[in-house]
Scaffold this motif. Structure first.
Motif, PDB file in Angstrom:
ATOM      1  N   GLY A  49       0.832  -1.187   0.000  1.00 47.99           N
ATOM      2  CA  GLY A  49       0.000   0.000   0.000  1.00 47.99           C
ATOM      3  C   GLY A  49       0.874   1.246   0.000  1.00 47.99           C
ATOM      4  O   GLY A  49       1.848   1.311   0.754  1.00 47.99           O
ATOM      5  N   ASP A  50       0.557   2.206  -0.847  1.00 44.45           N
ATOM      6  CA  ASP A  50       1.246   3.490  -0.840  1.00 44.45           C
ATOM      7  C   ASP A  50       0.551   4.429   0.141  1.00 44.45           C
ATOM      8  O   ASP A  50      -0.684   4.560   0.116  1.00 44.45           O
ATOM      9  N   LEU A  51       1.330   5.087   0.988  1.00 47.30           N
ATOM     10  CA  LEU A  51       0.801   6.049   1.951  1.00 47.30           C
ATOM     11  C   LEU A  51       1.714   7.265   2.001  1.00 47.30           C
ATOM     12  O   LEU A  51       2.936   7.120   2.068  1.00 47.30           O
ATOM     13  N   VAL A  52       1.131   8.460   2.001  1.00 45.73           N
ATOM     14  CA  VAL A  52       1.876   9.667   2.344  1.00 45.73           C
ATOM     15  C   VAL A  52       1.828   9.802   3.858  1.00 45.73           C
ATOM     16  O   VAL A  52       0.765   9.633   4.469  1.00 45.73           O
ATOM     17  N   VAL A  53       2.978  10.062   4.490  1.00 44.60           N
ATOM     18  CA  VAL A  53       2.987  10.106   5.951  1.00 44.60           C
ATOM     19  C   VAL A  53       3.552  11.428   6.466  1.00 44.60           C
ATOM     20  O   VAL A  53       4.553  11.944   5.971  1.00 44.60           O
ATOM     21  N   PHE A  54       2.866  11.966   7.478  1.00 43.15           N
ATOM     22  CA  PHE A  54       3.330  13.084   8.295  1.00 43.15           C
ATOM     23  C   PHE A  54       3.320  12.576   9.725  1.00 43.15           C
ATOM     24  O   PHE A  54       2.254  12.283  10.281  1.00 43.15           O
ATOM     25  N   LEU A  55       4.489  12.441  10.333  1.00 43.38           N
ATOM     26  CA  LEU A  55       4.626  11.777  11.618  1.00 43.38           C
ATOM     27  C   LEU A  55       5.277  12.685  12.653  1.00 43.38           C
ATOM     28  O   LEU A  55       6.258  13.362  12.358  1.00 43.38           O
ATOM     29  N   ASP A  56       4.729  12.666  13.854  1.00 45.52           N
ATOM     30  CA  ASP A  56       5.361  13.315  15.006  1.00 45.52           C
ATOM     31  C   ASP A  56       4.945  12.566  16.255  1.00 45.52           C
ATOM     32  O   ASP A  56       3.807  12.091  16.356  1.00 45.52           O
ATOM     33  N   SER A  57       5.860  12.470  17.214  1.00 49.36           N
ATOM     34  CA  SER A  57       5.555  11.711  18.433  1.00 49.36           C
ATOM     35  C   SER A  57       4.551  12.427  19.322  1.00 49.36           C
ATOM     36  O   SER A  57       3.820  11.793  20.081  1.00 49.36           O
ATOM     37  N   THR A  58       4.477  13.757  19.249  1.00 52.83           N
ATOM     38  CA  THR A  58       3.520  14.519  20.051  1.00 52.83           C
ATOM     39  C   THR A  58       2.172  14.559  19.350  1.00 52.83           C
ATOM     40  O   THR A  58       2.095  14.977  18.186  1.00 52.83           O
ATOM     41  N   PRO A  59       1.094  14.126  19.993  1.00 57.56           N
ATOM     42  CA  PRO A  59      -0.222  14.137  19.349  1.00 57.56           C
ATOM     43  C   PRO A  59      -0.593  15.529  18.839  1.00 57.56           C
ATOM     44  O   PRO A  59      -0.402  16.531  19.533  1.00 57.56           O
ATOM     45  N   GLY A  60      -1.086  15.582  17.627  1.00 56.22           N
ATOM     46  CA  GLY A  60      -1.522  16.838  17.024  1.00 56.22           C
ATOM     47  C   GLY A  60      -0.435  17.599  16.295  1.00 56.22           C
ATOM     48  O   GLY A  60      -0.728  18.473  15.473  1.00 56.22           O
ATOM     49  N   LYS A  61       0.823  17.304  16.586  1.00 53.21           N
ATOM     50  CA  LYS A  61       1.914  18.087  15.995  1.00 53.21           C
ATOM     51  C   LYS A  61       2.051  17.842  14.492  1.00 53.21           C
ATOM     52  O   LYS A  61       2.316  18.771  13.726  1.00 53.21           O
ATOM     53  N   ALA A  62       1.872  16.598  14.053  1.00 55.49           N
ATOM     54  CA  ALA A  62       1.976  16.302  12.625  1.00 55.49           C
ATOM     55  C   ALA A  62       0.896  17.032  11.838  1.00 55.49           C
ATOM     56  O   ALA A  62       1.154  17.568  10.754  1.00 55.49           O
ATOM     57  N   ALA A  63      -0.328  17.081  12.402  1.00 58.78           N
ATOM     58  CA  ALA A  63      -1.417  17.797  11.736  1.00 58.78           C
ATOM     59  C   ALA A  63      -1.118  19.286  11.649  1.00 58.78           C
ATOM     60  O   ALA A  63      -1.400  19.933  10.628  1.00 58.78           O
ATOM     61  N   GLU A  64      -0.535  19.840  12.700  1.00 58.70           N
ATOM     62  CA  GLU A  64      -0.173  21.257  12.682  1.00 58.70           C
ATOM     63  C   GLU A  64       0.900  21.535  11.634  1.00 58.70           C
ATOM     64  O   GLU A  64       0.842  22.549  10.923  1.00 58.70           O
TER      65      GLU A  64
END
Length: 387
Positions: A278-293
């Motif tokens: 499966g192809d996925l674009v990923v935005f990752l951060d260990s702190t919840p909400g930080k990747a979305a920001e």
């Protein structure tokens, strides 16, 4: 209940990342993106995370991260081969006008230089941009089908060349008449007397083609393709070792895997191992909400919300690991992850997501094979004289 097999993971490396505004990020690489250090550092980081392979993108007509220019992905892979020991290297060679002998030699050479870690991503590029609303119309499907038929012919001929088959007649019979060689009404006639059919003479396989590399360490280097709908599913099931698909839900993942398996059976490959990633674009951060920001800031810099053909996974390593394992239960055997911004999201994959999966027993803790086919559990095709 049998425990699922460990996942396979790859990353798709493309200049500064997959978000169109990735170049505006605070840790985005600068002008060094066209230097050796930039690319080798990315591939070395992927190897540090024990990933199966990297794909090196070479997409025409698709600027990414405000970067319009590209280096040759085969040459970048060759340079990375000298700096790495275990990770697979899968450059892109667009199939539309590729010559079989040139592809076979380049990828086999990379396989020798990397001691058996080479692959070939086989993108196609329609002559005109496709409007998504028109994609299932006959006007789009007919030329698209021809594109993928050509791609399948190309892979078939390249695999024969990797097997050392050099007989012009045998190679010509593997493709549509006139595809890569002139249609020959007189099998013992002179090729110079035959009128071109189906393409420029430079596309022909000729008996005086440049010498090919010796048989590759893997026999056949890995063939990888990205697929979104039935025609590329069919092509991948016929021709590829890894077919990466773009579901957006567990139900889509299950249905897509079933369709690829059905096409694989129809192609007479039911007994062969073909991975469906499966192809996925990923935005990752260990702190919840930080990747979305972080993604929201990049969207603002871009001027609109970033969307993709693939599902965009935004969250913590644990949240993304949950998603990967859920879709694995739907039949996927691995993933090709597209880091939203480099180097941040690549580091998050190798240093946070991988340890999360390892803690769950879902990913390797050491490389267990010396070749890319070995890592993926794919057998080495026997040479023709060994059949």
């Amino acid at each position: 209940m049998t425990a699922p097999q460990p996942l396979h993971l790859a990353v798709a490396l493309d200049t500064v990342g997959w978000h169109p505004a990735a170049a505006t990020g605070p840790d985005a690489p600068g002008g060094e993106i066209f230097g050796l250090a930039h690319w080798t550092a990315l591939v070395e980081e992927a190897e540090r995370g024990l990933l199966d392979f990297v794909t090196l993108e070479d997409p025409p007509k698709r600027p990414t991260g405000h970067v319009e220019h590209r280096l040759d992905s085969v040459l970048v892979a060759a340079a990375a081969a000298a700096r790495t020991e275990h990770i697979g290297l899968v450059p892109s060679i667009v199939v539309d006008h590729a010559q079989p002998t040139n592809v076979a030699r380049a990828v086999a050479t990379l396989d020798h230089l990397s001691s058996g870690r080479a692959g070939w991503r086989t993108p196609v590029t329609p002559a005109r941009p496709i409007v998504i609303a028109d994609i299932f119309t006959p006007e789009v499907q007919t030329p698209m089908a021809e594109l993928f038929e050509r791609a399948a012919d190309l892979v078939r001929v390249v695999r024969a060349l990797w097997d050392g088959i050099g007989d012009e007649k045998a190679l010509r019979d593997l493709a549509a008449p006139g595809r890569f060689a002139p249609a020959d009404p007189e099998p013992h006639g002179s090729f110079t007397e035959i009128e071109p059919l189906g393409g420029a003479a430079g596309d022909w396989i000729t008996i005086d083609s440049p010498a090919l590399a010796p048989r590759a360490p893997q026999g056949h280097p890995l063939v990888f393709t990205l697929a979104h709908i039935t025609l590329p599913y069919r092509y991948g099931a016929r021709s590829a070792d890894v077919v990466s698909v773009t579901p957006h839900s567990t139900e889509e993942a299950r249905a897509t895997v079933e369709e690829v398996r059905s096409e694989q059976e129809a192609a007479g490959r039911a007994d062969e191992k073909v991975h469906v990633f499966g192809d996925l674009v990923v935005f990752l951060d260990s702190t919840p909400g930080k990747a979305a920001e972080r993604k929201a800031r990049l969207d603002e810099a871009h001027g609109s919300e970033y969307t993709s053909d693939a599902h965009i996974a935004v969250g913590t390593p644990a949240e993304v690991a949950d998603l990967l394992q859920e879709w694995q239960e739907a039949g996927l055997s691995g993933y090709r992850l597209r880091p939203g911004a480099l180097p941040h999201d690549l580091h998050a994959i190798t240093r946070e997501l991988v340890p999360e999966l390892q803690a769950r027993g879902a990913f390797r803790t050491a490389y267990e094979a010396g070749t890319l086919r070995g890592l993926l559990g794919l057998p080495v095709p026997p040479a023709p004289d060994a059949l």
